[in-house]
Design a protein around this motif. Structure first.
Motif, PDB file in Angstrom:
ATOM      1  N   TYR A  61     -56.637  -1.051  20.085  1.00 23.45           N
ATOM      2  CA  TYR A  61     -55.423  -0.692  19.358  1.00 23.45           C
ATOM      3  C   TYR A  61     -55.821  -0.177  17.981  1.00 23.45           C
ATOM      4  O   TYR A  61     -56.372  -0.919  17.170  1.00 23.45           O
ATOM      5  N   TYR A  62     -55.556   1.099  17.714  1.00 19.63           N
ATOM      6  CA  TYR A  62     -55.976   1.757  16.478  1.00 19.63           C
ATOM      7  C   TYR A  62     -54.867   1.735  15.422  1.00 19.63           C
ATOM      8  O   TYR A  62     -53.697   1.947  15.742  1.00 19.63           O
ATOM      9  N   GLN A  63     -55.276   1.537  14.168  1.00 19.01           N
ATOM     10  CA  GLN A  63     -54.357   1.546  13.026  1.00 19.01           C
ATOM     11  C   GLN A  63     -55.053   2.235  11.856  1.00 19.01           C
ATOM     12  O   GLN A  63     -56.240   2.021  11.625  1.00 19.01           O
ATOM     13  N   LEU A  64     -54.312   3.079  11.115  1.00 20.70           N
ATOM     14  CA  LEU A  64     -54.854   3.780   9.962  1.00 20.70           C
ATOM     15  C   LEU A  64     -54.026   3.458   8.732  1.00 20.70           C
ATOM     16  O   LEU A  64     -52.794   3.436   8.809  1.00 20.70           O
ATOM     17  N   PHE A  65     -54.695   3.209   7.616  1.00 20.89           N
ATOM     18  CA  PHE A  65     -54.053   3.086   6.312  1.00 20.89           C
ATOM     19  C   PHE A  65     -54.719   4.073   5.373  1.00 20.89           C
ATOM     20  O   PHE A  65     -55.944   4.170   5.328  1.00 20.89           O
ATOM     21  N   GLU A  66     -53.907   4.798   4.626  1.00 17.49           N
ATOM     22  CA  GLU A  66     -54.416   5.631   3.549  1.00 17.49           C
ATOM     23  C   GLU A  66     -53.869   5.025   2.270  1.00 17.49           C
ATOM     24  O   GLU A  66     -52.671   4.761   2.170  1.00 17.49           O
ATOM     25  N   PHE A  67     -54.747   4.795   1.292  1.00 17.12           N
ATOM     26  CA  PHE A  67     -54.315   4.076   0.098  1.00 17.12           C
ATOM     27  C   PHE A  67     -55.101   4.494  -1.131  1.00 17.12           C
ATOM     28  O   PHE A  67     -56.177   5.087  -1.025  1.00 17.12           O
TER      29      PHE A  67
END
Length: 119
Positions: A61-67
């Motif tokens: 299960y893939y998750q991306l955060f840009e911060f």
């Protein structure tokens, strides 16, 4: 305080329930926000086939955060990734000005339209 723009992608084990996945994603989102990061983008890529088996699993299960955050936060975030047994892999990268511009275009949908070809 000086802040860089980062992008982090992590892969959760596929044996988790929807509630457990949401709990894990919320945990890492709160690690970022509690340490002063500004989350610019949050993308759920969902369950995807892995290129090679990890821990005898072929999906994740893939998750991306840009911060945006201070450079010291990355070490804190990656320590939390290493401590959590639900995380199979993670990758965090600093975005340069070109990658940040591309990310902004991608979020706005501008990269989906093709420029007319002139001959």
């Amino acid at each position: 305080m000086f802040q860089n723009q980062y992008e982090t992608v992590f892969i959760l084990t596929p044996v988790l329930s929807e509630a457990q996945i949401k709990d894990a994603v919320d945990k890492f989102k709160s690690v970022l926000t509690d340490n002063g990061a500004e989350i610019l983008n949050d993308e759920v890529w969902g369950l995807k086939k892995l290129a090679y088996p990890i821990q005898h699993k072929t999906t994740g299960y893939y998750q991306l955060f840009e911060f945006k955050a201070a450079p010291t936060l990355v070490a804190t975030l990656e320590t939390e990734y290493k401590r959590d047994e639900r995380i199979m892999r993670f990758f965090t990268t600093k975005l340069d000005k070109h990658a940040a511009a591309y990310s902004a275009r991608r979020k706005s949908g501008a990269s989906k339209t093709k420029a007319p070809v002139t001959e």
